[in-house]
Design a protein around this motif. Structure first.
Motif, PDB file in Angstrom:
ATOM      1  N   ASP A 189       0.829  -1.217   0.000  1.00 47.60           N
ATOM      2  CA  ASP A 189       0.000   0.000   0.000  1.00 47.60           C
ATOM      3  C   ASP A 189       0.860   1.263   0.000  1.00 47.60           C
ATOM      4  O   ASP A 189       0.601   2.202  -0.760  1.00 47.60           O
ATOM      5  CB  ASP A 189      -0.900   0.041   1.235  1.00 47.60           C
ATOM      6  N   ARG A 190       1.844   1.301   0.875  1.00 47.51           N
ATOM      7  CA  ARG A 190       2.673   2.506   0.988  1.00 47.51           C
ATOM      8  C   ARG A 190       3.418   2.796  -0.319  1.00 47.51           C
ATOM      9  O   ARG A 190       3.518   3.952  -0.732  1.00 47.51           O
ATOM     10  CB  ARG A 190       3.676   2.375   2.129  1.00 47.51           C
ATOM     11  N   VAL A 191       3.927   1.756  -0.967  1.00 45.65           N
ATOM     12  CA  VAL A 191       4.640   1.943  -2.226  1.00 45.65           C
ATOM     13  C   VAL A 191       3.666   2.373  -3.323  1.00 45.65           C
ATOM     14  O   VAL A 191       3.930   3.315  -4.072  1.00 45.65           O
ATOM     15  CB  VAL A 191       5.401   0.660  -2.629  1.00 45.65           C
ATOM     16  N   ALA A 192       2.534   1.689  -3.423  1.00 40.48           N
ATOM     17  CA  ALA A 192       1.577   1.944  -4.507  1.00 40.48           C
ATOM     18  C   ALA A 192       0.789   3.243  -4.326  1.00 40.48           C
ATOM     19  O   ALA A 192       0.509   3.934  -5.310  1.00 40.48           O
ATOM     20  CB  ALA A 192       0.608   0.771  -4.627  1.00 40.48           C
ATOM     21  N   HIS A 193       0.431   3.576  -3.082  1.00 37.92           N
ATOM     22  CA  HIS A 193      -0.483   4.692  -2.852  1.00 37.92           C
ATOM     23  C   HIS A 193       0.107   5.836  -2.019  1.00 37.92           C
ATOM     24  O   HIS A 193      -0.415   6.941  -2.064  1.00 37.92           O
ATOM     25  CB  HIS A 193      -1.756   4.216  -2.132  1.00 37.92           C
ATOM     26  N   GLY A 194       1.101   5.534  -1.209  1.00 35.84           N
ATOM     27  CA  GLY A 194       1.613   6.545  -0.282  1.00 35.84           C
ATOM     28  C   GLY A 194       0.909   6.514   1.055  1.00 35.84           C
ATOM     29  O   GLY A 194       1.209   7.298   1.941  1.00 35.84           O
ATOM     30  N   TYR A 195      -0.017   5.605   1.229  1.00 35.79           N
ATOM     31  CA  TYR A 195      -0.778   5.442   2.470  1.00 35.79           C
ATOM     32  C   TYR A 195      -1.258   4.002   2.552  1.00 35.79           C
ATOM     33  O   TYR A 195      -1.214   3.256   1.573  1.00 35.79           O
ATOM     34  CB  TYR A 195      -1.977   6.395   2.515  1.00 35.79           C
ATOM     35  N   VAL A 196      -1.726   3.634   3.735  1.00 36.69           N
ATOM     36  CA  VAL A 196      -2.287   2.298   3.961  1.00 36.69           C
ATOM     37  C   VAL A 196      -3.803   2.422   3.982  1.00 36.69           C
ATOM     38  O   VAL A 196      -4.350   3.346   4.591  1.00 36.69           O
ATOM     39  CB  VAL A 196      -1.771   1.703   5.293  1.00 36.69           C
ATOM     40  N   ILE A 197      -4.470   1.507   3.319  1.00 36.57           N
ATOM     41  CA  ILE A 197      -5.932   1.484   3.294  1.00 36.57           C
ATOM     42  C   ILE A 197      -6.417   0.735   4.529  1.00 36.57           C
ATOM     43  O   ILE A 197      -6.102  -0.436   4.717  1.00 36.57           O
ATOM     44  CB  ILE A 197      -6.456   0.819   2.010  1.00 36.57           C
ATOM     45  N   ASP A 198      -7.162   1.422   5.380  1.00 31.71           N
ATOM     46  CA  ASP A 198      -7.771   0.830   6.566  1.00 31.71           C
ATOM     47  C   ASP A 198      -9.274   0.811   6.367  1.00 31.71           C
ATOM     48  O   ASP A 198      -9.831   1.676   5.691  1.00 31.71           O
ATOM     49  CB  ASP A 198      -7.426   1.636   7.816  1.00 31.71           C
ATOM     50  N   PHE A 199      -9.937  -0.166   6.985  1.00 35.01           N
ATOM     51  CA  PHE A 199     -11.388  -0.239   6.778  1.00 35.01           C
ATOM     52  C   PHE A 199     -12.162  -0.932   7.884  1.00 35.01           C
ATOM     53  O   PHE A 199     -13.377  -0.811   7.944  1.00 35.01           O
ATOM     54  CB  PHE A 199     -11.705  -0.936   5.437  1.00 35.01           C
ATOM     55  N   ILE A 200     -11.531  -1.657   8.758  1.00 32.11           N
ATOM     56  CA  ILE A 200     -12.256  -2.335   9.833  1.00 32.11           C
ATOM     57  C   ILE A 200     -12.415  -1.343  10.976  1.00 32.11           C
ATOM     58  O   ILE A 200     -11.435  -0.822  11.507  1.00 32.11           O
ATOM     59  CB  ILE A 200     -11.525  -3.609  10.298  1.00 32.11           C
ATOM     60  N   SER A 201     -13.650  -1.082  11.337  1.00 26.99           N
ATOM     61  CA  SER A 201     -13.955  -0.054  12.329  1.00 26.99           C
ATOM     62  C   SER A 201     -14.702  -0.691  13.506  1.00 26.99           C
ATOM     63  O   SER A 201     -15.829  -1.141  13.363  1.00 26.99           O
ATOM     64  CB  SER A 201     -14.817   1.038  11.680  1.00 26.99           C
ATOM     65  N   VAL A 202     -14.053  -0.709  14.654  1.00 30.77           N
ATOM     66  CA  VAL A 202     -14.643  -1.250  15.875  1.00 30.77           C
ATOM     67  C   VAL A 202     -14.983  -0.074  16.783  1.00 30.77           C
ATOM     68  O   VAL A 202     -14.181   0.838  16.949  1.00 30.77           O
ATOM     69  CB  VAL A 202     -13.669  -2.218  16.582  1.00 30.77           C
ATOM     70  N   HIS A 203     -16.183  -0.109  17.355  1.00 32.22           N
ATOM     71  CA  HIS A 203     -16.593   1.017  18.191  1.00 32.22           C
ATOM     72  C   HIS A 203     -17.586   0.564  19.255  1.00 32.22           C
ATOM     73  O   HIS A 203     -18.187  -0.500  19.175  1.00 32.22           O
ATOM     74  CB  HIS A 203     -17.221   2.114  17.326  1.00 32.22           C
ATOM     75  N   TRP A 204     -17.717   1.401  20.254  1.00 32.84           N
ATOM     76  CA  TRP A 204     -18.734   1.228  21.281  1.00 32.84           C
ATOM     77  C   TRP A 204     -19.443   2.567  21.403  1.00 32.84           C
ATOM     78  O   TRP A 204     -18.820   3.554  21.804  1.00 32.84           O
ATOM     79  CB  TRP A 204     -18.122   0.807  22.610  1.00 32.84           C
ATOM     80  N   GLU A 205     -20.700   2.581  20.993  1.00 35.03           N
ATOM     81  CA  GLU A 205     -21.492   3.806  20.926  1.00 35.03           C
ATOM     82  C   GLU A 205     -20.738   4.841  20.102  1.00 35.03           C
ATOM     83  O   GLU A 205     -20.531   4.648  18.921  1.00 35.03           O
ATOM     84  CB  GLU A 205     -21.878   4.269  22.331  1.00 35.03           C
ATOM     85  N   ARG A 206     -20.266   5.928  20.710  1.00 39.65           N
ATOM     86  CA  ARG A 206     -19.566   6.960  19.933  1.00 39.65           C
ATOM     87  C   ARG A 206     -18.049   6.932  20.126  1.00 39.65           C
ATOM     88  O   ARG A 206     -17.337   7.831  19.682  1.00 39.65           O
ATOM     89  CB  ARG A 206     -20.105   8.338  20.281  1.00 39.65           C
ATOM     90  N   SER A 207     -17.551   5.901  20.781  1.00 37.70           N
ATOM     91  CA  SER A 207     -16.107   5.745  20.983  1.00 37.70           C
ATOM     92  C   SER A 207     -15.564   4.766  19.950  1.00 37.70           C
ATOM     93  O   SER A 207     -15.976   3.608  19.921  1.00 37.70           O
ATOM     94  CB  SER A 207     -15.819   5.221  22.384  1.00 37.70           C
ATOM     95  N   PHE A 208     -14.630   5.237  19.130  1.00 36.04           N
ATOM     96  CA  PHE A 208     -14.095   4.433  18.039  1.00 36.04           C
ATOM     97  C   PHE A 208     -12.647   4.048  18.291  1.00 36.04           C
ATOM     98  O   PHE A 208     -11.830   4.882  18.674  1.00 36.04           O
ATOM     99  CB  PHE A 208     -14.184   5.208  16.718  1.00 36.04           C
ATOM    100  N   PHE A 209     -12.344   2.773  18.060  1.00 38.59           N
ATOM    101  CA  PHE A 209     -10.969   2.291  18.043  1.00 38.59           C
ATOM    102  C   PHE A 209     -10.406   2.677  16.675  1.00 38.59           C
ATOM    103  O   PHE A 209     -11.143   2.692  15.698  1.00 38.59           O
ATOM    104  CB  PHE A 209     -10.963   0.765  18.226  1.00 38.59           C
ATOM    105  N   PRO A 210      -9.116   3.002  16.562  1.00 41.83           N
ATOM    106  CA  PRO A 210      -8.574   3.339  15.241  1.00 41.83           C
ATOM    107  C   PRO A 210      -8.828   2.214  14.225  1.00 41.83           C
ATOM    108  O   PRO A 210      -8.693   1.029  14.543  1.00 41.83           O
ATOM    109  CB  PRO A 210      -7.077   3.512  15.502  1.00 41.83           C
ATOM    110  N   ALA A 211      -9.193   2.598  13.019  1.00 39.60           N
ATOM    111  CA  ALA A 211      -9.481   1.624  11.960  1.00 39.60           C
ATOM    112  C   ALA A 211      -8.211   0.835  11.625  1.00 39.60           C
ATOM    113  O   ALA A 211      -7.090   1.332  11.787  1.00 39.60           O
ATOM    114  CB  ALA A 211     -10.012   2.335  10.727  1.00 39.60           C
TER     115      ALA A 211
END
Length: 172
Positions: free
Chosen positions: A120-142
């Motif tokens: 990802d870093r080589v191809a895009h310059g960033y990492v693609i994240d997408f799994i989102s864990v949360h409890w109500e309005r508190s989010f763990f980093p994707a």
């Protein structure tokens, strides 16, 4: 090394566990491709009350560490991941082909995760994240499949080190 040792797979040590790294890289890249093809950036799909999919780009490391550093961190993280991958592969090559399966699997998970994020870093310059864990309005980093593999691999390494130290104490 004689021919019998090479046929028995002892010449490459535990490198045979790298099949697990290949599976992780493939799963990581396929899931990231699916996310980028089906979700716009920042789009969110709620799967469960505590789990969702959100298309995000992370230019930093874990927990977006150094995400706003100006761009140099991309090459820094690539260099670290490549160095770790080379060192772990060397470690695997020196391990016996049998007898340390948990350790070899843990190292292979770390390699697969590192390579997945390097792509990802080589191809895009960033990492693609997408799994989102949360409890109500508190989010763990994707995070993503590669991050999960690194985390599980590190946990297994820690657990295995406790068992290894206990085995050594029993021998003494």
């Amino acid at each position: 090394m004689n021919e019998a040792q090479l046929k028995a797979g002892q010449g490459a040590g535990a490198l045979r566990w790298l099949w697990l790294s290949v599976v992780i890289v493939a799963a990581d890249q396929v899931t990231k491709w699916l996310v980028t093809q089906n979700l716009a950036l920042y789009e969110r799909i709620e799967l469960l009350p505590v789990l969702g999919l959100t298309h995000l780009h992370n230019t930093g490391a874990a927990f977006s560490f150094l995400a706003d550093a100006g761009g140099w961190q991309r090459w820094f993280f690539i260099a670290i991941a490549v160095l770790v991958t080379v060192l772990v592969c060397f470690w695997l090559s020196r391990m016996p082909a049998r007898g340390q399966g948990w350790l070899a699997a843990a190292l292979a998970l770390v390699v697969g995760g590192a390579v997945g994020n390097v792509i990802d870093r080589v191809a895009h310059g960033y990492v693609i994240d997408f799994i989102s864990v949360h409890w109500e309005r508190s989010f763990f980093p994707a995070f993503n499949v590669a991050d999960s593999a690194i985390t599980v691999g590190a946990a297994i390494l820690i657990i295995d080190s406790f068992y290894e130290s206990r085995r050594k104490q029993k021998v003494i």
